[in-house]
Each structure stands twice: as C-alpha cells, then as structure tokens.
Design an enzyme around this catalytic site. Structure first.
Site, PDB file in Angstrom:
ATOM      1  N   CYS A  56       0.822  -1.211   0.000  1.00  0.00           N
ATOM      2  CA  CYS A  56       0.000   0.000   0.000  1.00  0.00           C
ATOM      3  C   CYS A  56       0.856   1.261   0.000  1.00  0.00           C
ATOM      4  O   CYS A  56       1.699   1.443   0.880  1.00  0.00           O
ATOM      5  CB  CYS A  56      -0.905  -0.019   1.229  1.00  0.00           C
ATOM      6  N   TRP A  89      -7.798  -6.678   5.614  1.00  0.00           N
ATOM      7  CA  TRP A  89      -6.388  -7.027   5.540  1.00  0.00           C
ATOM      8  C   TRP A  89      -6.132  -8.115   6.579  1.00  0.00           C
ATOM      9  O   TRP A  89      -6.724  -8.124   7.657  1.00  0.00           O
ATOM     10  CB  TRP A  89      -5.520  -5.822   5.860  1.00  0.00           C
ATOM     11  N   THR A 123      -8.628   0.233   6.887  1.00  0.00           N
ATOM     12  CA  THR A 123      -7.504   0.811   6.162  1.00  0.00           C
ATOM     13  C   THR A 123      -6.165   0.585   6.844  1.00  0.00           C
ATOM     14  O   THR A 123      -6.071   0.448   8.067  1.00  0.00           O
ATOM     15  CB  THR A 123      -7.701   2.332   5.984  1.00  0.00           C
ATOM     16  N   TYR A 187      -5.160   6.671  -9.341  1.00  0.00           N
ATOM     17  CA  TYR A 187      -6.392   5.934  -9.030  1.00  0.00           C
ATOM     18  C   TYR A 187      -7.573   6.479  -9.828  1.00  0.00           C
ATOM     19  O   TYR A 187      -8.454   5.723 -10.241  1.00  0.00           O
ATOM     20  CB  TYR A 187      -6.692   6.008  -7.529  1.00  0.00           C
TER      21      TYR A 187
END
Length: 340
Positions: A56, A89, A123, A187
């Site tokens: 990330c 995650w 996140t 993105y």
C-alpha cells in the site's frame, strides 16, 4: 488503503462504477496520538503498534517515515500480506496467520475493538493501542505528520528534519498538488467509470508529472537540497508506477523509465536508506493485480518489468544537496534486507 471501499474491497473486486468518476473516501478516525494526549492517546514508547502493508502506498509512507526518524524501538510494526478477502487485511505473513503482538488474524478485529459497528473501510496504515487492542488512528495524512512533530522525544540521534520550518507553507502547497494530481491521480485513471472520466484524469495526471519533471530538473529534492516528507509522499507513487500504474491503471503515456528527471530522482531516493529497503515490488504487484479483479479478471501477475535499473547510478549528485541535511542516514541494512 482500504479493504472495503476503494482500494482493496475484495479479491472479487468492486472498484469501477460505470459512468462515474473515481472519488476517494477520505473519512478517517479523527483521533490522534499526541504528546499531550488530548484525544485519550498520549505518545508513549511501546504502547502502540503501526499496522501497515508493503503493498500500500499510503502505508509505505508511514513505514519510511518511521525508519527515517528511528522510531523502531518506540513504535512496533505489524505487516499485513498483500492479498486479502472482502472483510479485511490479514496477517498471513506471520506464523499461523496471527499478529504476534495483537493476537489478531484480521486488522478488522482492531477496528471492531474500537467500534463494534465501525462503518468505514478497514484501512492501512493504522496505529493500534496495544493495551486495548483497538485502533487509535488511521488518518494516513496525519499519522506521518504526528510521527515527526508529536513523537520527537523518541527520534533517533541524527533524525532528519522532514519539515523544515522555513519551507512548511510551500511544502503544504506542493504536497497538496502531489496528492490530488499524482498520488490519487493514478487511481482516478485506474478506477474511472467512463471514457470521459478517464481522459480527464489522464490529462490531469500527466500535467502534474510534467510539472514535477521540470521542477526536479534544477533541484535534487522536491523542496531543494534535503529530503522532506514531500519526497516521501511522491516516492511511493513513483515506485509503483511502472510495475502497476502504467499498465494496470492505464497511465501509459510514458513509463517512469522514459522520464529522465523523475526516473533519476526516483532512483536517488530508492538508493537512500529508508526508501528502497522498505519497498517490496512483489507484494506491490500481487496486491494490485490480484485484488483488483474487475480490472484484471484473470488475476495474472506480470513477471516484469525488469527492476535492475533501480540500482543503476542516478547522477543526481551534480545538483549538490545533502539528503539528510544536518542529520544522518539511518543504519544501512544488508543488501536485500527489508526494514522491519
């Protein structure tokens, strides 16, 4: 990067919304870890755990800053794997798939410890309060600022000044453009839901990259002679550009290797302790090509590009400058070793 909204929703993928421009969800936990503990989370060595993922770019920022400032002994780090399911995650890199400090299989558990009805994305980066095993903060923009300003009592001797006071106003302007047009701009290209949205995003991205190519022609780093947080923020996108963004996100006017100034600048940083030794290209590619299956339905991860060029001479020394200013570099790790 989130596991339930825009960046890594599931291994089945749900990122592109037909006919729509991409819009990043910027809602994060507003609490901060500060010297005065005003939000209930005072800075304390050994109390918190940074949970990141090498895949990330937003988490990679925090990993780099932690290493540059020498916070390893004060702030432990747990690493999630690059590929995950729809829920969260996961700590599949650890023995038994369990984080050894938190005892969690999924980062989701730390969010639910904070709020059993937590409604937003799971996140990284996130900093978890170890005594309660609950997320204290996940605001990626604020985390790295606070690591510098609020955790200064625990910085290593010789830690660099990543926020030189005379440059801070200009830094904010530069970093805002880098985030809006480059970090997030790739993105907007990759997750565009229409040709019109993609074309507009593509034009904005390359306008910004041309600006950066020009800016860095006469200065070694974004703000001048020394590395600042602005460089950290740009580097994580550049490191992913050819392996992922050029093809997977259709940011394909040029490869990074075809932009001589930006490519030399990126290599200069990569070869600086704290940057290349926090970067894992295999995990980066695995994340994007496997998780974004609506963009890459086969989930085939490309073998390339050839990464040998990252260690080639960059020639930026002729611009002068001192990477760490009056500070010193962090300890150099053995070749091939990743920072932990």
């Amino acid at each position: 990067m989130t596991s339930t909204t825009d960046d890594s929703h599931s291994t089945k993928g749900s990122y592109v919304h037909s006919g729509e421009e991409y819009s990043r969800d910027m809602r994060y936990l507003a609490t901060r870890i500060t010297r005065d503990g005003r939000d209930g989370y005072p800075v304390e060595a050994g109390r918190y755990r940074l949970v990141a993922a090498r895949a990330c770019p937003w988490a990679n920022r925090a990993v780099i800053v932690r290493r540059l400032l020498g916070l390893e002994d004060a702030l432990s780090m747990g690493l999630c794997g690059p590929v995950h399911d729809a829920r969260s995650w996961t700590f599949d890199l650890d023995p038994g798939g369990v984080d050894p400090v938190l005892g969690y299989e999924r980062l989701q558990e730390a969010y639910f410890a904070r709020d059993p009805e937590y409604p937003l994305g799971i996140t990284v980066p996130a900093i978890v309060d170890v005594p309660t095993k609950a997320v204290a903060t996940n605001d990626f923009d604020q985390i790295t600022r606070d690591l510098f300003f609020e955790w200064s009592d625990f910085h290593r001797p010789g830690a660099p000044d990543l926020w030189p006071e005379p440059l801070r106003d200009e830094m904010e302007t530069v970093m805002k453009r880098v985030f809006t047009e480059v970090n997030n701009g790739v993105y907007r290209c990759g997750f565009a839901g229409s040709q019109k949205a993609y074309d507009a995003a593509y034009d904005r991205l390359w306008t910004a990259l041309d600006w950066l190519e020009e800016r860095l022609t006469t200065r070694r780093y974004l703000m001048g002679d020394t590395i600042t947080e602005a460089d950290v923020r740009l580097f994580t996108t550049l490191a992913r550009f050819d392996p992922v963004y050029h093809g997977h996100f259709k940011c394909n006017r040029q490869k990074l290797t075809e932009m001589p100034v930006l490519w030399a600048y990126a290599r200069d940083l990569f070869q600086t302790p704290g940057f290349g030794d926090t970067t894992d290209f295999d995990q980066i590619k695995a994340h994007y090509y496997v998780v974004h299956s609506d963009i890459n339905p086969t989930r085939i991860v490309p073998r390339g590009p050839d990464l040998a060029g990252w260690t080639a001479p960059h020639g930026r020394e002729h611009l002068g400058g001192r990477p760490f200013g009056d500070g010193t570099a962090p300890e150099v790790l053995p070749a091939g070793t990743l920072a932990t």
